[in-house]
Design an enzyme around this catalytic site. Structure first.
Site, PDB file in Angstrom:
ATOM      1  CB  SER A 103      33.688  72.081  87.041  1.00  0.00           C
ATOM      2  OG  SER A 103      32.877  71.655  88.096  1.00  0.00           O
ATOM      3  NE  ARG A 154      33.076  66.398  85.082  1.00  0.00           N
ATOM      4  CZ  ARG A 154      32.715  65.711  86.160  1.00  0.00           C
ATOM      5  NH1 ARG A 154      32.962  64.410  86.245  1.00  0.00           N
ATOM      6  NH2 ARG A 154      32.073  66.300  87.139  1.00  0.00           N
ATOM      7  CD  GLU A 205      34.410  69.543  83.447  1.00  0.00           C
ATOM      8  OE1 GLU A 205      33.384  69.829  82.814  1.00  0.00           O
ATOM      9  OE2 GLU A 205      34.417  69.256  84.645  1.00  0.00           O
TER      10      GLU A 205
HETATM   11  N1  EPU Z   1      35.619  74.416  97.676  1.00  0.00           N
HETATM   12  C1  EPU Z   1      36.095  75.554  98.286  1.00  0.00           C
HETATM   13  N2  EPU Z   1      35.910  76.749  97.650  1.00  0.00           N
HETATM   14  C2  EPU Z   1      35.274  76.837  96.450  1.00  0.00           C
HETATM   15  C3  EPU Z   1      34.809  75.672  95.826  1.00  0.00           C
HETATM   16  C4  EPU Z   1      34.995  74.459  96.461  1.00  0.00           C
HETATM   17  O1  EPU Z   1      36.675  75.503  99.370  1.00  0.00           O
HETATM   18  O2  EPU Z   1      35.149  77.947  95.948  1.00  0.00           O
HETATM   19  C5  EPU Z   1      35.755  73.126  98.362  1.00  0.00           C
HETATM   20  C6  EPU Z   1      34.383  72.667  98.860  1.00  0.00           C
HETATM   21  O3  EPU Z   1      34.092  73.162 100.126  1.00  0.00           O
HETATM   22  C7  EPU Z   1      34.525  71.170  98.873  1.00  0.00           C
HETATM   23  C8  EPU Z   1      35.500  70.904  97.751  1.00  0.00           C
HETATM   24  O4  EPU Z   1      36.144  72.121  97.453  1.00  0.00           O
HETATM   25  O5  EPU Z   1      35.106  70.730 100.078  1.00  0.00           O
HETATM   26  C9  EPU Z   1      34.838  70.321  96.514  1.00  0.00           C
HETATM   27  O6  EPU Z   1      33.797  71.192  96.062  1.00  0.00           O
HETATM   28  P1  EPU Z   1      32.413  70.613  95.481  1.00  0.00           P
HETATM   29  O7  EPU Z   1      31.836  69.632  96.426  1.00  0.00           O
HETATM   30  O8  EPU Z   1      31.578  71.771  95.098  1.00  0.00           O
HETATM   31  O9  EPU Z   1      32.821  69.767  94.224  1.00  0.00           O
HETATM   32  P2  EPU Z   1      33.882  70.040  93.060  1.00  0.00           P
HETATM   33  O10 EPU Z   1      35.018  69.086  93.252  1.00  0.00           O
HETATM   34  O11 EPU Z   1      34.220  71.478  93.011  1.00  0.00           O
HETATM   35  C10 EPU Z   1      32.953  68.273  91.389  1.00  0.00           C
HETATM   36  C11 EPU Z   1      32.595  68.257  89.921  1.00  0.00           C
HETATM   37  C12 EPU Z   1      31.223  68.837  89.702  1.00  0.00           C
HETATM   38  C13 EPU Z   1      30.217  68.011  90.481  1.00  0.00           C
HETATM   39  C14 EPU Z   1      30.613  68.018  91.957  1.00  0.00           C
HETATM   40  C15 EPU Z   1      29.760  67.074  92.768  1.00  0.00           C
HETATM   41  C16 EPU Z   1      34.683  68.420  88.702  1.00  0.00           C
HETATM   42  C17 EPU Z   1      35.604  69.288  87.912  1.00  0.00           C
HETATM   43  N3  EPU Z   1      33.587  69.007  89.180  1.00  0.00           N
HETATM   44  O12 EPU Z   1      33.045  69.641  91.776  1.00  0.00           O
HETATM   45  O13 EPU Z   1      30.918  68.720  88.314  1.00  0.00           O
HETATM   46  O14 EPU Z   1      28.911  68.526  90.339  1.00  0.00           O
HETATM   47  O15 EPU Z   1      31.988  67.557  92.127  1.00  0.00           O
HETATM   48  O16 EPU Z   1      30.083  65.748  92.461  1.00  0.00           O
HETATM   49  O17 EPU Z   1      34.970  67.233  88.871  1.00  0.00           O
HETATM   50  C18 EPU Z   1      31.106  69.845  86.241  1.00  0.00           C
HETATM   51  O18 EPU Z   1      31.908  68.975  85.909  1.00  0.00           O
HETATM   52  O19 EPU Z   1      30.787  70.777  85.455  1.00  0.00           O
HETATM   53  C19 EPU Z   1      30.562  69.816  87.580  1.00  0.00           C
HETATM   54  C20 EPU Z   1      29.773  70.781  88.052  1.00  0.00           C
END
Ligand code: EPU
Length: 350
Positions: free
Chosen positions: A246, A164, A346
């Site tokens: 995010s 990012r 971010e």
């Molecule tokens: N989780 C929780 N509680 C929550 C949110 C997440 O327990 O409230 C856990 C989920 O269950 C999962 C883990 O955290 O095991 C990761 O969550 P998720 O798969 O939703 O992905 P993320 O790491 O939160 C990242 C990117 C997203 C992208 C997704 C899919 C960043 C900051 N965010 O989110 O990107 O869509 O992976 O690849 O790297 C963005 O940058 O704006 C964005 C949406």
């Protein structure tokens, strides 16, 4: 060149924050920028580049001249032995570009479907989702220097892509450094789409789709549709609920620090990285601190994904940038107190 005065920005940022721009110029090509720079009154004023407004938090009215990027166009411009090169104007909608490439029979961007914002913003934060980052498909971009009016081309190495992150997010620390924040406006982006396409399915949510449907060898359109469904299920649609995706980056920690956290919180979601560090799910950390659904004024933590902050006041009573940043600050403090980790926002705070 037309300079619009006192322009409402509420519809030009995906949070729906009600700030105004003292002056706004629509940029459809390099000549619009050159005309502005040559103008005796406006040329020397500071400038702020606005794409789709999907990754910014406006904390007040914008005094700089807002350059609203509207450079259009999508076309195949060439090929290498292994890739087809597609060029898109910086003002094109990113998700529409993903759909268009698939319509042309050119897979490679499907994992990045439904990411809000414009093509020009995609390299700025090196957008990524479901195992693919922009840098994996990036070829070159053309930009214009906001001081000299000269156009230049950058390859991937020159863009300094990180998680990012890119050279466009940093101001130069000293002369000679490559920071381009506030200095460059991206005009066109060229992407290299692989001729020998292979699906990227390693991400847990996509593995689940394979298991649920029994489709073991999905095509690019199928993956696109899965990604759209996954995102719709857990991320708010900015057209309905204002947000900037995010709100924090996923932090990386050392294996020792991670082991320490696991000792206290065995369920912490963590992923080993190729360099030996461990990435933690910021959404999980925030959720574990009990933030889902909490608010400061009209800024709230989304109840289906704690990493996303939303404007719950809609267009009628929109959250202010101050409320969003106060909420973000309180989240940072509580995550630090419990886990010893500093979360980094971010979006770009203006
Ligand atoms: N989780 C929780 N509680 C929550 C949110 C997440 O327990 O409230 C856990 C989920 O269950 C999962 C883990 O955290 O095991 C990761 O969550 P998720 O798969 O939703 O992905 P993320 O790491 O939160 C990242 C990117 C997203 C992208 C997704 C899919 C960043 C900051 N965010 O989110 O990107 O869509 O992976 O690849 O790297 C963005 O940058 O704006 C964005 C949406």
């Amino acid at each position: 060149m037309i300079v619009e005065r006192n322009v409402a920005l509420a519809r030009l940022n995906s949070f729906g924050i009600a700030a105004r721009a003292a002056a706004l110029v629509r940029v459809r090509g390099e000549s619009d920028v050159r005309d502005l720079l040559a103008d005796a009154g406006w040329g020397a004023r500071s400038k702020f580049v606005l794409g789709g407004g999907s990754n910014i938090v406006l904390t007040g009215d914008v005094k700089a001249v807002v350059l609203k990027v509207e450079v259009a166009g999508r076309r195949v411009v060439g090929e290498t032995a292994r890739e087809v090169i597609v060029e898109a104007g910086a003002g094109e909608n990113w998700h529409a570009l993903v759909g268009w490439t698939l319509d042309q029979g050119l897979p490679g961007l499907e994992n990045l479907a439904l990411i809000p914002g414009t093509v020009g913003a995609s390299p700025v934060q090196n957008i990524g989702a479901y195992g693919v980052e922009l840098q994996d498909r990036f070829h070159e971009l053309d930009a214009i220097d906001l001081h000299s009016g000269e156009t230049f081309t950058l390859n991937a190495a020159q863009c300094g892509f990180g998680y990012r992150d890119s050279v466009f997010k940093h101001a130069p620390a000293k002369p000679g450094d490559m920071g381009l924040a506030g200095r460059a406006l991206i005009l066109r982006v060229r992407l290299a789409l692989p001729k020998a396409w292979r699906p990227v399915l390693g991400y847990l949510d996509l593995e689940r789709k394979v298991a649920e449907t029994g489709i073991r060898a999905p095509g690019a359109r199928q993956i696109h549709d899965w990604v759209v469904a996954i995102r719709r299920a857990k991320l708010p649609d900015p057209a309905v609920i204002g947000n900037a995706g995010s709100f924090f980056k996923n932090p990386t920690v050392s294996p020792e620090q991670c082991a320490d956290i696991i000792g206290r919180d065995p369920k912490v979601v963590h992923y080993p990285m190729p360099d030996g560090s461990i990435k933690l799910a910021a959404g999980w950390l925030i959720d574990a601190c009990g933030w889902k659904g909490k608010s400061v004024g009209n800024a709230s933590v989304y109840d289906k994904q704690a990493l996303v902050l939303i404007n719950r006041g809609g267009r009628e009573q929109p959250a202010t940038g101050g409320e969003v940043m106060t909420l973000a600050g309180a989240i940072q403090t509580s995550v630090y107190e419990r886990f010893g980790i500093r979360l980094e926002p971010e979006p770009v705070v203006v």
